[in-house]
Design a protein around this motif. Structure first.
Motif, mmCIF file in Angstrom:
data_model
loop_
_atom_site.group_PDB
_atom_site.id
_atom_site.type_symbol
_atom_site.label_atom_id
_atom_site.label_comp_id
_atom_site.label_asym_id
_atom_site.label_seq_id
_atom_site.Cartn_x
_atom_site.Cartn_y
_atom_site.Cartn_z
ATOM 1 N N MET A 1 -0.341 64.925 20.481
ATOM 2 C CA MET A 1 -0.044 63.930 19.429
ATOM 3 C C MET A 1 0.880 64.372 18.429
ATOM 4 O O MET A 1 1.868 63.908 18.209
ATOM 5 C CB MET A 1 -1.155 63.634 18.995
ATOM 6 N N VAL A 2 0.546 65.547 17.971
ATOM 7 C CA VAL A 2 1.234 66.230 16.891
ATOM 8 C C VAL A 2 2.708 66.785 17.356
ATOM 9 O O VAL A 2 3.636 66.493 16.858
ATOM 10 C CB VAL A 2 0.280 67.031 16.208
ATOM 11 N N TRP A 3 2.603 67.468 18.309
ATOM 12 C CA TRP A 3 3.460 68.384 18.600
ATOM 13 C C TRP A 3 4.528 67.560 19.342
ATOM 14 O O TRP A 3 5.737 67.655 18.884
ATOM 15 C CB TRP A 3 3.055 69.612 19.665
ATOM 16 N N MET A 4 4.257 66.836 20.331
ATOM 17 C CA MET A 4 5.248 66.182 21.021
ATOM 18 C C MET A 4 5.692 64.659 20.330
ATOM 19 O O MET A 4 6.953 64.355 20.469
ATOM 20 C CB MET A 4 4.815 65.600 22.306
ATOM 21 N N GLY A 5 4.497 64.253 19.541
ATOM 22 C CA GLY A 5 4.964 63.123 18.913
ATOM 23 C C GLY A 5 4.828 61.786 20.147
ATOM 24 O O GLY A 5 4.800 61.849 21.252
ATOM 25 N N PHE A 6 4.278 60.842 19.503
ATOM 26 C CA PHE A 6 3.794 59.736 20.217
ATOM 27 C C PHE A 6 4.988 59.065 21.085
ATOM 28 O O PHE A 6 4.934 58.652 22.248
ATOM 29 C CB PHE A 6 3.360 58.504 19.218
ATOM 30 N N ALA B 1 -2.516 66.505 7.336
ATOM 31 C CA ALA B 1 -2.792 65.402 8.394
ATOM 32 C C ALA B 1 -3.197 66.039 9.627
ATOM 33 O O ALA B 1 -4.378 65.432 10.075
ATOM 34 C CB ALA B 1 -1.342 64.787 8.703
ATOM 35 N N LEU B 2 -2.610 67.376 9.745
ATOM 36 C CA LEU B 2 -3.333 68.010 11.052
ATOM 37 C C LEU B 2 -4.831 68.080 11.101
ATOM 38 O O LEU B 2 -5.717 67.819 11.887
ATOM 39 C CB LEU B 2 -2.514 69.077 11.433
ATOM 40 N N VAL C 1 3.469 61.675 13.629
ATOM 41 C CA VAL C 1 2.753 61.225 14.802
ATOM 42 C C VAL C 1 3.804 60.462 15.826
ATOM 43 O O VAL C 1 3.390 60.768 17.032
ATOM 44 C CB VAL C 1 1.769 59.937 14.417
ATOM 45 N N TRP C 2 4.682 59.782 15.459
ATOM 46 C CA TRP C 2 5.604 58.902 16.088
ATOM 47 C C TRP C 2 6.495 59.738 16.948
ATOM 48 O O TRP C 2 6.588 59.879 17.986
ATOM 49 C CB TRP C 2 6.363 57.715 15.378
ATOM 50 N N MET C 3 7.326 60.606 16.145
ATOM 51 C CA MET C 3 8.131 61.464 16.704
ATOM 52 C C MET C 3 7.696 62.641 17.205
ATOM 53 O O MET C 3 8.023 63.116 18.271
ATOM 54 C CB MET C 3 9.084 61.847 15.386
ATOM 55 N N GLY C 4 6.729 63.286 16.491
ATOM 56 C CA GLY C 4 6.262 64.495 17.428
ATOM 57 C C GLY C 4 6.858 65.575 16.406
ATOM 58 O O GLY C 4 7.738 65.834 15.907
ATOM 59 N N ALA D 1 -5.588 61.476 10.101
ATOM 60 C CA ALA D 1 -4.779 62.237 9.341
ATOM 61 C C ALA D 1 -4.230 61.315 8.223
ATOM 62 O O ALA D 1 -4.078 62.077 6.924
ATOM 63 C CB ALA D 1 -3.635 62.229 10.448
ATOM 64 N N ARG E 1 -5.131 66.873 23.315
ATOM 65 C CA ARG E 1 -4.728 65.558 22.953
ATOM 66 C C ARG E 1 -3.950 65.753 21.790
ATOM 67 O O ARG E 1 -2.989 65.066 21.387
ATOM 68 C CB ARG E 1 -6.102 64.983 22.682
ATOM 69 N N LEU E 2 -4.802 66.584 20.925
ATOM 70 C CA LEU E 2 -4.143 66.688 19.385
ATOM 71 C C LEU E 2 -3.001 67.590 19.603
ATOM 72 O O LEU E 2 -1.833 66.908 18.953
ATOM 73 C CB LEU E 2 -5.172 67.681 18.743
ATOM 74 N N ALA F 1 -7.523 59.990 15.572
ATOM 75 C CA ALA F 1 -6.695 61.423 14.885
ATOM 76 C C ALA F 1 -5.746 60.651 13.948
ATOM 77 O O ALA F 1 -5.689 61.166 12.708
ATOM 78 C CB ALA F 1 -5.885 61.912 16.021
ATOM 79 N N PHE G 1 1.991 68.109 6.099
ATOM 80 C CA PHE G 1 1.690 68.069 7.624
ATOM 81 C C PHE G 1 0.531 68.796 7.939
ATOM 82 O O PHE G 1 -0.227 68.299 8.938
ATOM 83 C CB PHE G 1 3.003 68.752 8.209
ATOM 84 N N ALA H 1 -6.579 64.864 11.150
ATOM 85 C CA ALA H 1 -6.722 64.395 12.535
ATOM 86 C C ALA H 1 -7.754 65.004 13.122
ATOM 87 O O ALA H 1 -8.445 64.714 14.197
ATOM 88 C CB ALA H 1 -5.239 64.744 13.302
#
Lengths: 219, 219, 219, 219
Positions: free
Chosen positions: D202-207, D172-173, C203-206, C176, D198-199, C172, D169, D176
């Motif tokens: 990854m995107v909403w919450m953030g890694f 990127a989405l 990606v990192w923060m969300g 992206a 999964r997506l 992903a 954004f 992804a």
DNA sequence: TATGAATGAGTATTCATTCAT
DNA sequence: GATGAATGAATACTCATTCAT
């Protein structure tokens, strides 16, 4: 895929200065193999140079163009074959024995030098080619030798015949021989002697009848 | 300079819709001429299409690749020649008469259809593997026909022979015939009858001796 | 009209003998440009040879067929890009910093080497089977690198994760990134740093964090 | 060898007069399959006409040139995919739920309509093509839809954001998502729900959140 | 309406031959 | 002498597109 002529993989001694005659022989040997395997047009100078272990510019320097190279091959191989036949014929013998020796050595030669024969026979017929003249000359010379043998056979007969009159018979004999070799390749369980005897029996006996005045006529 | 096959320069009637079978024949006719004149490799699809008066894509659509086109030519011409020979042989006749008719029609055919014969004999031979199969098949079939004729000739003799035993003789006979035709082309002042008689005399008389138990042996 | 790759019209120094390696590089450079501009099928070997200033036979001699040439381009450019990313990652840094460096160098690379990226991303994708293998391999390797980076980031966390588990996330992330580069090409008023930061933040923060005002910043 | 699109061998009902709309659908269906399988340039009109069971002149009469046909395919498939996504989004729901629904239906669609997706995704990037405009438009519209969803998510937040700001954004989405679908094809042991989650995670919450144990779950 | 027949234009690839070193 | 490097020219084959029927 092409059934490539076997390439020796041992590193060829590049830049080894060899006398011209040796180089020329190497080149001709390779060329005969390659031409025999693929025919004139399919054969590439690249492959010949590779098989010979000699770079292309040298080939051009020594033997000239592809066409000239092919002609050189034909000439060398034709001479070899003719020499083999001539060498086998002992003019001291009886005519039928002379013919017998000639035919036998012809079959022996074709058996031993496959590539040589393939170049002469397979490629020799191609027409419309610039080198067809060379090929025709070879055929003609071979016919002459045979015609001479046949003419000799009539020397003691009532009706002596000139070599020119023998030309079509010689042509037929050569053709029969060539064709028998082809058949032989597919049926290798015969000796050169056996093949030559077959041809003798077929041609000589009939020829003998002719010489003695017995001929066939349509109804 | 190439001795080009004659191109009619009158504007060919393009875009005339003709049925596939007609076009295929036109293409094969042109291809036989061009292949006969230049050989397989020297012949270009461009020239064939020009001579045929049909664009290249149609050739590819109907007859496939150059190789397939060549094979189609071989097959058609080989069938024609075989048919001519078979058609001339009247199984009600005496064996020697049958052979005589067959040989005569062979010479007549080669005289009449030069291109056809040139493709079969001169060009097909010279090429490598892909075509040799087709050609070998034709040779083999021709040999079978001749061998059968020869075997029939022994039916009334003491020692009857099977067609298989006749194969090498048939091979020789076919080769002799091919070679005689070549000679004939260079010496056209002979009739087809004359050529066939020469071959009969050469082969039949000798063959007759064999059948009757007289054969030649080296000393 | 094709938007042709710029051809220098000054007469190229033909017949200048250069070592093979140099010529190969010239050819690959030209091929990447042409493939990038027109795509594999629209690109003609003629144009590549013209742009490279090298005759077609040399291209075939050195790099093989058009397909092989394209593959060679893909491989070289893929290796370059991967090297750029790997080289930027300093394994001594914190995981998020490593990711940041990798992403930033990715954007920098795509900005600097347009043709290279275009070939990898735009053209290789569009083709059928023969190339998809090469491309898939590159994608897979890139994913592996990213997955490893991501896995490292969990080392200090409660629930450690294996690189294999990270594969879909890596996929992903790569996708992206590729897509962002596309957007960037149409909106070039952003720095490579800015683009990389966007991706980090996403990606990192969300996204959820972003909404609530928590964002990621490089040190 | 091409992995040909399955040709139904039952004799198609030629010369059956069908209303234009039906014919057009048949053609488009076939074209999508063939373009998906081989790509634009490798696809031949011959194969499309064969798969469609409709002669080429009809294709040209109804859908125009190959290029126009391709564009028609893109437009139809793009509309279908967008409709599927739009139809799944219930604007009455919470923003994250809307995004979730959209993503899920995206994965469902790609799973169900492979050819459709292959045409849009694989061919969509080709540049330098005359139809790249169409492709870019589709990408842009998809981004717009996603960007709108994202923008909505900020409505209740302190710092509201405009759809335009969401464009990168969204890009990127989308990327992804596309990339995840590719990965999914090689790892099919996952449900569309699983992929969409999964997506989201990854995107909403953030890694970063994931690492710390905070993950997103559908209601 | 529907199609088999037809083609112009383009492209990858090969190969004999030469030259700079 | 010997060769790697270089190319002009030729040719098989394909394909989008159209037209006569």
């Amino acid at each position: 895929m092409k059934a490539d002529v076997e390439h020796s993989d041992r590193p060829r001694p590049r830049t080894k200065r060899l006398p011209r005659s040796v180089r020329e022989r190497q080149i001709l040997d390779a060329a005969v193999d390659v031409f025999a395997a693929h025919g004139f047009h399919q054969a590439s100078m690249d492959e010949i140079s590779e098989v010979a272990g000699i770079s292309k510019p040298m080939i051009y320097a020594y033997l000239g163009s592809k066409e000239e190279l092919f002609v050189a091959c034909i000439q060398r191989e034709a001479a070899r074959l003719l020499d083999a036949i001539r060498g086998a014929v002992d003019t001291g013998l009886r005519p039928d024995q002379q013919l017998w020796r000639g035919l036998r050595s012809f079959f022996e030669y074709t058996q031993q030098y496959r590539s040589s024969w393939a170049v002469l026979h397979r490629q020799a017929n191609a027409q419309g080619e610039p080198f067809s003249i060379e090929l025709a000359q070879w055929r003609s010379r071979t016919r002459d030798v045979i015609a001479m043998l046949l003419a000799r056979a009539t020397e003691s007969a009532e009706q002596q015949m000139q070599p020119e009159q023998m030309q079509p018979f010689a042509a037929a004999l050569v053709g029969a021989g060539e064709s028998l070799v082809d058949w032989w390749l597919d049926n290798p369980d015969h000796t050169a002697d056996g093949m030559a005897m077959r041809l003798m029996n077929m041609v000589w006996m009939g020829f003998g009848d002719l010489v003695e005045g017995r001929d066939w006529k349509p109804e």
